[in-house]
Design a protein around this motif. Structure first.
Motif, PDB file in Angstrom:
ATOM      1  N   ARG B 101      53.208  39.623  46.724  1.00 31.78           N
ATOM      2  CA  ARG B 101      52.509  39.180  45.519  1.00 31.78           C
ATOM      3  C   ARG B 101      53.009  37.805  45.067  1.00 31.78           C
ATOM      4  O   ARG B 101      52.221  36.931  44.704  1.00 31.78           O
ATOM      5  N   THR B 103      54.424  35.366  46.821  1.00 32.38           N
ATOM      6  CA  THR B 103      53.928  34.316  47.715  1.00 32.38           C
ATOM      7  C   THR B 103      52.441  34.069  47.496  1.00 32.38           C
ATOM      8  O   THR B 103      51.995  32.930  47.318  1.00 32.38           O
ATOM      9  N   LEU B 104      51.694  35.159  47.497  1.00 28.77           N
ATOM     10  CA  LEU B 104      50.240  35.039  47.380  1.00 28.77           C
ATOM     11  C   LEU B 104      49.818  34.433  46.047  1.00 28.77           C
ATOM     12  O   LEU B 104      48.898  33.609  46.010  1.00 28.77           O
ATOM     13  N   SER B 105      50.474  34.806  44.982  1.00 29.66           N
ATOM     14  CA  SER B 105      49.995  34.293  43.701  1.00 29.66           C
ATOM     15  C   SER B 105      50.321  32.813  43.570  1.00 29.66           C
ATOM     16  O   SER B 105      49.543  32.050  42.997  1.00 29.66           O
ATOM     17  N   VAL B 108      47.553  31.191  45.619  1.00 29.78           N
ATOM     18  CA  VAL B 108      46.274  31.260  44.921  1.00 29.78           C
ATOM     19  C   VAL B 108      46.244  30.238  43.778  1.00 29.78           C
ATOM     20  O   VAL B 108      45.249  29.536  43.577  1.00 29.78           O
ATOM     21  N   ASP B 109      47.354  30.142  43.070  1.00 29.53           N
ATOM     22  CA  ASP B 109      47.406  29.175  41.964  1.00 29.53           C
ATOM     23  C   ASP B 109      47.281  27.736  42.460  1.00 29.53           C
ATOM     24  O   ASP B 109      46.722  26.873  41.774  1.00 29.53           O
ATOM     25  N   CYS B 111      45.615  26.708  44.948  1.00 30.50           N
ATOM     26  CA  CYS B 111      44.336  26.419  45.613  1.00 30.50           C
ATOM     27  C   CYS B 111      43.271  26.070  44.590  1.00 30.50           C
ATOM     28  O   CYS B 111      43.052  26.813  43.625  1.00 30.50           O
ATOM     29  N   ALA B 112      42.608  24.961  44.820  1.00 35.60           N
ATOM     30  CA  ALA B 112      41.607  24.478  43.870  1.00 35.60           C
ATOM     31  C   ALA B 112      40.437  25.450  43.747  1.00 35.60           C
ATOM     32  O   ALA B 112      39.883  25.634  42.669  1.00 35.60           O
ATOM     33  N   GLY B 113      40.065  26.049  44.865  1.00 37.90           N
ATOM     34  CA  GLY B 113      38.961  26.995  44.819  1.00 37.90           C
ATOM     35  C   GLY B 113      37.627  26.335  44.551  1.00 37.90           C
ATOM     36  O   GLY B 113      36.779  26.881  43.863  1.00 37.90           O
ATOM     37  N   CYS B 119      42.903  23.300  51.602  1.00 42.39           N
ATOM     38  CA  CYS B 119      43.331  24.583  51.047  1.00 42.39           C
ATOM     39  C   CYS B 119      44.799  24.890  51.345  1.00 42.39           C
ATOM     40  O   CYS B 119      45.188  25.043  52.505  1.00 42.39           O
ATOM     41  N   ILE B 121      46.404  27.577  50.890  1.00 43.04           N
ATOM     42  CA  ILE B 121      46.583  28.925  51.450  1.00 43.04           C
ATOM     43  C   ILE B 121      46.538  28.848  52.967  1.00 43.04           C
ATOM     44  O   ILE B 121      47.446  29.316  53.665  1.00 43.04           O
ATOM     45  N   LEU B 122      45.479  28.220  53.480  1.00 41.79           N
ATOM     46  CA  LEU B 122      45.348  28.078  54.927  1.00 41.79           C
ATOM     47  C   LEU B 122      46.471  27.214  55.486  1.00 41.79           C
ATOM     48  O   LEU B 122      46.992  27.476  56.576  1.00 41.79           O
TER      49      LEU B 122
END
Lengths: 128, 128
Positions: B101, B103-105, B108-109, B111-113, B119, B121-122
């Motif tokens: 969680r 790492t992922l959060s 996610v934060d 990443c502009a989305g 990106c 994340i990638l």
DNA sequence: CTTGACCTTCCAGCAACTGGAAGCCCTATC
DNA sequence: GATAGGGCTTCCAGTTGCTGGAAGGTCAAG
């Protein structure tokens, strides 16, 4: 390079690498002998998969992520959506486990843990 | 009583109850028709199993717990040991999930989305 | 007597590998 | 050249805990 070397470089077991080929995540070349011949790009993909799996993404999510990674015209929104949904699932799991932990640790604390049969843990399981 | 009633009283699906019989956790009687005929004791056991499963105990742990429950000469130490070991596993899982969680959060934060391909994340999955 | 809900068994499949068997390939050493 | 070993291949089975579905028997109501 052979599967053993690819395994050593990625930290993935050879069995797992074969499985990833079987389900179409990677397509390593084959030498004359029939041995798989992994390129640096293959190893790179495997490492990518290993990291995504380590973050708890499902195989199907990994497939999607790999597709996005290789798609130069992706939008980061797609990646973020996937990651956020996965994050939400992780949070649900954590909450469920924390609830189990709370109940269990109360029960464990309440149990004498001696030679007598009397046990709050079993009583709770029996009575609800 | 029939399996449907036992299911309604325990909250377990009929399929699950049949499965529990198949693996020898319960042994309901059979009527002339071949239908299972659940006693109150059977239902009680099923409810016990349901609660143990809800606390995350494995089927084999449930089998052991049921055995301890029915063994009047058990020692609570055996129950406590099992529960504590399970608790430790739950805590390991929570820790692993919390690490994911975290790492992922962060990712996610970061990443502009939006519609652009860039990106974090990638990038993290690709580079480590 | 038929309808529909319920019950039965059996077989298949899910996720993501993992273990093991039978057998081929490659290199090194005697 | 024979052989020993290690690594590679495929294929099949098993893991956990169910779940879905097919084919068919049973039972109560109308």
């Amino acid at each position: 390079m052979n599967i053993g070397d690819a395994a050593a470089r990625t930290g993935l077991p050879p069995k797992t690498i074969r499985y990833y080929e079987e389900i179409g995540l990677i397509r390593p070349a084959r030498g004359n002998s029939g041995y798989r011949d992994f390129s640096d790009a293959d190893v790179h993909k495997l490492a990518f998969l290993g990291r995504a799996r380590a973050l708890g993404f499902s195989i199907e999510d990994c497939r999607t992520l790999l597709g996005l990674y290789e798609d130069e015209s992706r939008s980061s929104a797609d990646v973020k959506r996937l990651a956020r949904s996965h994050l939400a699932q992780i949070e649900d799991k954590i909450a469920a486990l924390q609830s189990m932990r709370a109940t269990l640790s109360h029960l464990v604390d309440a149990c004498a843990g001696d030679e007598r049969p009397d046990c709050p843990i079993l009583r709770d399981l029996a009575e609800g």
